[in-house]
Every structure is written in structure tokens, then in C-alpha cells.
Motif scaffolding. Structure first.
Motif, PDB file in Angstrom:
ATOM      1  N   THR A  27     -64.200  62.425 -41.591  1.00  0.00           N
ATOM      2  CA  THR A  27     -64.502  61.243 -42.418  1.00  0.00           C
ATOM      3  C   THR A  27     -65.369  60.240 -41.650  1.00  0.00           C
ATOM      4  N   TYR A  28     -65.239  60.202 -40.332  1.00  0.00           N
ATOM      5  CA  TYR A  28     -66.130  59.336 -39.540  1.00  0.00           C
ATOM      6  C   TYR A  28     -67.561  59.860 -39.652  1.00  0.00           C
ATOM      7  N   GLU A  29     -67.691  61.188 -39.640  1.00  0.00           N
ATOM      8  CA  GLU A  29     -69.032  61.787 -39.726  1.00  0.00           C
ATOM      9  C   GLU A  29     -69.682  61.540 -41.085  1.00  0.00           C
ATOM     10  N   THR A  30     -68.913  61.716 -42.164  1.00  0.00           N
ATOM     11  CA  THR A  30     -69.547  61.590 -43.488  1.00  0.00           C
ATOM     12  C   THR A  30     -69.578  60.150 -43.995  1.00  0.00           C
ATOM     13  N   MET A  31     -68.613  59.320 -43.583  1.00  0.00           N
ATOM     14  CA  MET A  31     -68.568  57.945 -44.111  1.00  0.00           C
ATOM     15  C   MET A  31     -69.206  56.935 -43.150  1.00  0.00           C
ATOM     16  N   GLU A  32     -69.414  57.378 -41.922  1.00  0.00           N
ATOM     17  CA  GLU A  32     -70.140  56.597 -40.911  1.00  0.00           C
ATOM     18  C   GLU A  32     -69.629  55.168 -40.746  1.00  0.00           C
ATOM     19  N   SER A  33     -68.308  55.007 -40.684  1.00  0.00           N
ATOM     20  CA  SER A  33     -67.790  53.666 -40.395  1.00  0.00           C
ATOM     21  C   SER A  33     -66.524  53.768 -39.554  1.00  0.00           C
ATOM     22  N   GLU A  34     -66.350  52.780 -38.691  1.00  0.00           N
ATOM     23  CA  GLU A  34     -65.195  52.745 -37.781  1.00  0.00           C
ATOM     24  C   GLU A  34     -63.879  52.746 -38.572  1.00  0.00           C
ATOM     25  N   THR A  35     -63.874  52.071 -39.725  1.00  0.00           N
ATOM     26  CA  THR A  35     -62.647  52.005 -40.541  1.00  0.00           C
ATOM     27  C   THR A  35     -62.182  53.390 -40.967  1.00  0.00           C
ATOM     28  N   HIS A  36     -63.130  54.338 -41.048  1.00  0.00           N
ATOM     29  CA  HIS A  36     -62.762  55.688 -41.474  1.00  0.00           C
ATOM     30  C   HIS A  36     -62.711  56.660 -40.301  1.00  0.00           C
ATOM     31  N   SER A  37     -62.443  56.105 -39.120  1.00  0.00           N
ATOM     32  CA  SER A  37     -62.246  56.932 -37.919  1.00  0.00           C
ATOM     33  C   SER A  37     -60.766  56.849 -37.527  1.00  0.00           C
ATOM     34  N   PRO A  38     -60.299  57.773 -36.689  1.00  0.00           N
ATOM     35  CA  PRO A  38     -58.897  57.688 -36.231  1.00  0.00           C
ATOM     36  C   PRO A  38     -58.641  56.365 -35.496  1.00  0.00           C
ATOM     37  N   ARG A  39     -59.558  56.008 -34.600  1.00  0.00           N
ATOM     38  CA  ARG A  39     -59.368  54.778 -33.818  1.00  0.00           C
ATOM     39  C   ARG A  39     -59.314  53.557 -34.733  1.00  0.00           C
ATOM     40  N   GLY A  40     -60.195  53.521 -35.728  1.00  0.00           N
ATOM     41  CA  GLY A  40     -60.224  52.390 -36.652  1.00  0.00           C
ATOM     42  C   GLY A  40     -58.935  52.301 -37.457  1.00  0.00           C
ATOM     43  N   ARG A  41     -58.433  53.447 -37.880  1.00  0.00           N
ATOM     44  CA  ARG A  41     -57.198  53.451 -38.680  1.00  0.00           C
ATOM     45  C   ARG A  41     -56.008  52.995 -37.825  1.00  0.00           C
ATOM     46  N   ILE A  42     -55.986  53.439 -36.573  1.00  0.00           N
ATOM     47  CA  ILE A  42     -54.888  53.036 -35.683  1.00  0.00           C
ATOM     48  C   ILE A  42     -54.925  51.519 -35.463  1.00  0.00           C
ATOM     49  N   ASN A  43     -56.124  51.005 -35.248  1.00  0.00           N
ATOM     50  CA  ASN A  43     -56.282  49.549 -35.051  1.00  0.00           C
ATOM     51  C   ASN A  43     -55.813  48.768 -36.258  1.00  0.00           C
ATOM     52  N   LEU A  44     -56.121  49.298 -37.419  1.00  0.00           N
ATOM     53  CA  LEU A  44     -55.752  48.620 -38.662  1.00  0.00           C
ATOM     54  C   LEU A  44     -54.225  48.537 -38.810  1.00  0.00           C
ATOM     55  N   VAL A  45     -53.547  49.631 -38.449  1.00  0.00           N
ATOM     56  CA  VAL A  45     -52.082  49.626 -38.504  1.00  0.00           C
ATOM     57  C   VAL A  45     -51.550  48.537 -37.569  1.00  0.00           C
TER      58      VAL A  45
END
Ligand code: SF4
Ligand code: SF4
Length: 423
Positions: A27-45
Motif C-alpha cells: 500500500t505504501y508503493e501504490t498509495m505513495e503516502s506515509e499514512t499508508h505505510s507500516p511506520r505511518g500506521r504505527i505512529n498513528l496508533v
């Protein structure tokens, strides 16, 4: 802070923000945003737990996560992303009331063999009347983009054939192994013939095969949607169902179900009686390819002079960690030219019901996967999970390829397997 949020929050501290997981994440590759990366999702939690973001902010990034677990395979600090994701989904589930359709799907439809049989029988009727050939010419879309799948469904067995299936099979006495077969929901309704192939391969290998009557849905969809209590209920039913006889193995042929079942112990408190029963259960869960390789009771005599590629299920690769056995079986079939994918670990975008509920995003991910598949020039794309199988069929149709997608067990049946001792 709720218990689920606390559990997810505590695990976020293992993440050192290195970003090694980013190139592995579809999803990071196709959506090209930090929010849709594992790291971004962890940060959001972490931000939600610390009151710096609202629970609703979790919804889109978490719903768009495939749950493929590719990120966990490259993480240097072994972040338990799966647990973070499931707890975050639970937080979201607790924050909104279930709609009627959702309640029906999770409470009644998926756990029920009756409903699964009805789905198979309705699809058979649909095919018999030719309705499947006109759905994609309708001027409107069906719910959940079902029109995209109508003409790639395999041929269904008649309701009579479905009813006639036995619950116990044995050909060689004494049997080399006694296995309990977990038939699954979608496998048993949509890919009934692949389940028949699975039983046949086990029998020709010399095993006794039993289909415990009280088995139910594995609970993967429930666990991955934040419905932990229902997942626990289903796990208990399956554990009890497969305790009725002394099986050497509990065999499944669906990567997603197998991954869920080997994780049953994580649903129960350590030290509890149910945890011990779940450990005993999960230790015996095996993918069909592992069991066929271990028994080594088949000889394949009919050559398949074709180029074959293997699309591994993410859950089989990253959770069950079953990688070699399917390839070892394919190598035993004479004539096959095995052409490996460039990026076998990249998810196909099926991911449970992701290709229904996040259809456009799923198709973007599928397009990336299909570039890889097309380059192999495969005549047949082999996989071991019902979701991947449907997605590969869809990808082949979208690309206009002259190829077939098949389950591993059906490919093996094409090679005329015979019991080793009889040759
Ligand atoms: S589970 Fe898959 S989609 Fe989700 S963050 Fe990890 S790699 Fe990305
Ligand atoms: S690889 Fe692991 S530690 Fe590094 S950012 Fe991703 S989840 Fe965090």
C-alpha cells in the motif's frame, strides 16, 4: 484508554522508525503516502493513544492495510505489527455500532456451513441458467463489485454432489497417517472441487481422511475485523471439533485459514486450559503441501509440458512460514518449467474481502502483481489460497492473458498422481 488500545500502544515502542519496512509494503508503493505505510500506521496508533489524534483518524489507514504481514519479514526489531493492527481494528470496531449487513455477515453467514452450502448452490444455479455470462454486461454495478467476479468463478458441483460427500475416507489399511481435513468456508463453497482434489491426494498418499462435522469458520475474517470475541468463539468450536479423534495432522488448503489456526493460542490467556488446548491444536495444523511432502507417497506420471509460476499466499509465507513445500511438489511433476516471480512476497491485493470492500485499491495492487506474472509467460499460475486464486483469475482476465489460475492441488491432479508403492 481501552484494553485494546493499551495493548497496541505498548507494542508501538518496539518500532525504531527505521523505515526498512516501507519498500516491502504494497500500500505504501501504490498509495505513495506515509499514512499508508507500516511506520505511518504505527505512529498513528501511538498518536491516538496519546490523545494527539482521534480514533476516527485510524479508520482509513487501517482499513486500507492488507494485513499481508510483508512488513514483519523485514523489520529488524521484530515489531508485532499483526497484533497492533488487530488491536487497532478492535478499537475501531468498539467505536461504531455494527450495521445490519455487517452483523449478518460476521454472526450468521461466515460461521455457518448451511449458508456456505447455500452460496455454492446459488452460484451453481446462477451458472446453470447462464446468468453469470450477462452480469458484466449489465448497465449497473452489483454490490461489492461482484460483477467483476461472476465469470471467473469455477464451475460449481450440483447440490446433489455436494450433499453426497462422505465424512470419512480410507483406502489403505493401515493408513500411513490419520488426518482431520479443515474444509474452510470459501474453499468448500466456491472451490469444492479443489477440496475434492485435496481429499484424493491424501487418499492416494495412503492417509485416512476425516471431515469432522462440527468444524466451523476459522475466524480469520472476524479477527482481522476487530471482532475478537467471535474469533475466540469460533476457535473454541474448531478446537473441540478436532479433539473428537486422534489426528496426526489437521490439514488445510487455504493459507489464510491455516495462518489463523496456527495463531489460535494468541487468542487465549497463557496458562489457561483453553490456551493449552489451542497450542495442542495449532501444533498439528499443516498446509496440504507440507503433509504431501512429508508422506512422500505419490508419483506423478503424466508430464505437464508448460511454464508454471507460483503465487504464494502472504499468510502462508509470513505467518505459517510455509515456502518450500509447494515448490518441492511442483518440481516433482515431469515436464514443468517453473518460472519464479520476481517479487513473490508482494501481495496480490486479495487479502480476505479487501478486493470487495477496497476494490479500486485492490486493483491497483493487482496491476503491480500482474506485471510480474506477465513477465513469467506462465501457462498456469498456481496458488494455495482461495482469495489469491480468485484474484489471479481476475488479473488474468484484466490482462487478457492466455493463462489459467489453479490451486496447487488441482495442478497436481493434472499430473495423474499414483500411490508410490503401487508403481
Ligand atoms: S500488513 Fe502489508 S499492507 Fe499492511 S502495513 Fe504491513 S506490509 Fe503494508
Ligand atoms: S521496519 Fe520495523 S522498526 Fe523499522 S519502521 Fe518498520 S516497523 Fe518500525
Amino acid at each position: 484508554m481501552s484494553n485494546s488500545l493499551k495493548q497496541a500502544y505498548d507494542l508501538t515502542f518496539d518500532c525504531v522508525q527505521c523505515g526498512y519496512c516501507l519498500p516491502a509494503c504494497p500500500t505504501y508503493e501504490t498509495m505513495e503516502s506515509e499514512t499508508h505505510s507500516p511506520r505511518g500506521r504505527i505512529n498513528l496508533v501511538k498518536m491516538v493513544a496519546e490523545g494527539k489524534a482521534a480514533v476516527q483518524d485510524l479508520e482509513e489507514p487501517m482499513e486500507k492495510c492488507l494485513g499481508c504481514m510483508a512488513c514483519t519479514s523485514v523489520c529488524p526489531t521484530n515489531v508485532q505489527y499483526g497484533e497492533i493492527l488487530e488491536n487497532a481494528k478492535e478499537v475501531l470496531d468498539e467505536s461504531k455500532p455494527s450495521g445490519r449487513l455487517e452483523s449478518f455477515l460476521f454472526e450468521d453467514f461466515f460461521p455457518s456451513k448451511t449458508w456456505m452450502n447455500r452460496l455454492g448452490d446459488a452460484t451453481w444455479l446462477f451458472q446453470q441458467t447462464g446468468a453469470d455470462r450477462i452480469t458484466n454486461r449489465l448497465p449497473w454495478n452489483l454490490p461489492l463489485h461482484l460483477e467483476a467476479f461472476a465469470d471467473i468463478m469455477p464451475s460449481m458441483p450440483s447440490p446433489v454432489k455436494r450433499k453426497r460427500r462422505a465424512e470419512r475416507y480410507i483406502r489403505r489399511r493401515p493408513a500411513v497417517k490419520k488426518v482431520g481435513f479443515f474444509t474452510g468456508c470459501i474453499m468448500d463453497s466456491v472451490f469444492f472441487e479443489s477440496n475434492e482434489s485435496t481429499i484424493e491426494l491424501l487418499l492416494r498418499s495412503g492417509a485416512e481422511v476425516v471431515l469432522p462435522k462440527s468444524q466451523t469458520c476459522c475466524g480469520a475474517l472476524h479477527a482481522h475485523s476487530g471482532k475478537k470475541n467471535k474469533a475466540i468463539e469460533l476457535a473454541k468450536e474448531n478446537i473441540a471439533a478436532f479433539e473428537e479423534e486422534a489426528f496426526d495432522y489437521i490439514v488445510e488448503n487455504a493459507g489464510g485459514c491455516g495462518a489463523q489456526m496456527i495463531e489460535y493460542p494468541s487468542l487465549f490467556e497463557k496458562g489457561s486450559r483453553w490456551h493449552a488446548r489451542a497450542v495442542e491444536f495449532s501444533n498439528r495444523v499443516k498446509d496440504i503441501s507440507e503433509v504431501l511432502v512429508e508422506i512422500d507417497g505419490l508419483v506423478f506420471s503424466k508430464p505437464i509440458e508448460q511454464t508454471i509460476t507460483y503465487q504464494p499466499s502472504c499468510h502462508m509465507t509470513y505467518v505459517q512460514k510455509v515456502v518450500e513445500p509447494p515448490l518441492a511438489l511442483l518440481e516433482k511433476v515431469p515436464g514443468i518449467r517453473l518460472q519464479e516471480l520476481e517479487r513473490p512476497g508482494f501481495c496480490c491485493g486479495s487479502a480476505g474481502v479487501y478486493n470487495l470492500v477496497q476494490h479500486e485499491d485492490s486493483m491497483d495492487i493487482l496491476d503491480v502483481k500482474m506485471q510480474d506474472v506477465c513477465q513469467t509467460g506462465a501457462d498456469q499460475v498456481v496458488t494455495s489460497n482461495p482469495g489469491c486464486l480468485l484474484q489471479m483469475k481476475l488479473g488474468i482476465k484484466r490482462e487478457g492473458m492466455d493463462s489459467e489460475a489453479v490451486h496447487l492441488v488441482d495442478l497436481l491432479m493434472q499430473a495423474d498422481p499414483a500411490p508410490r508403492s503401487l508403481r
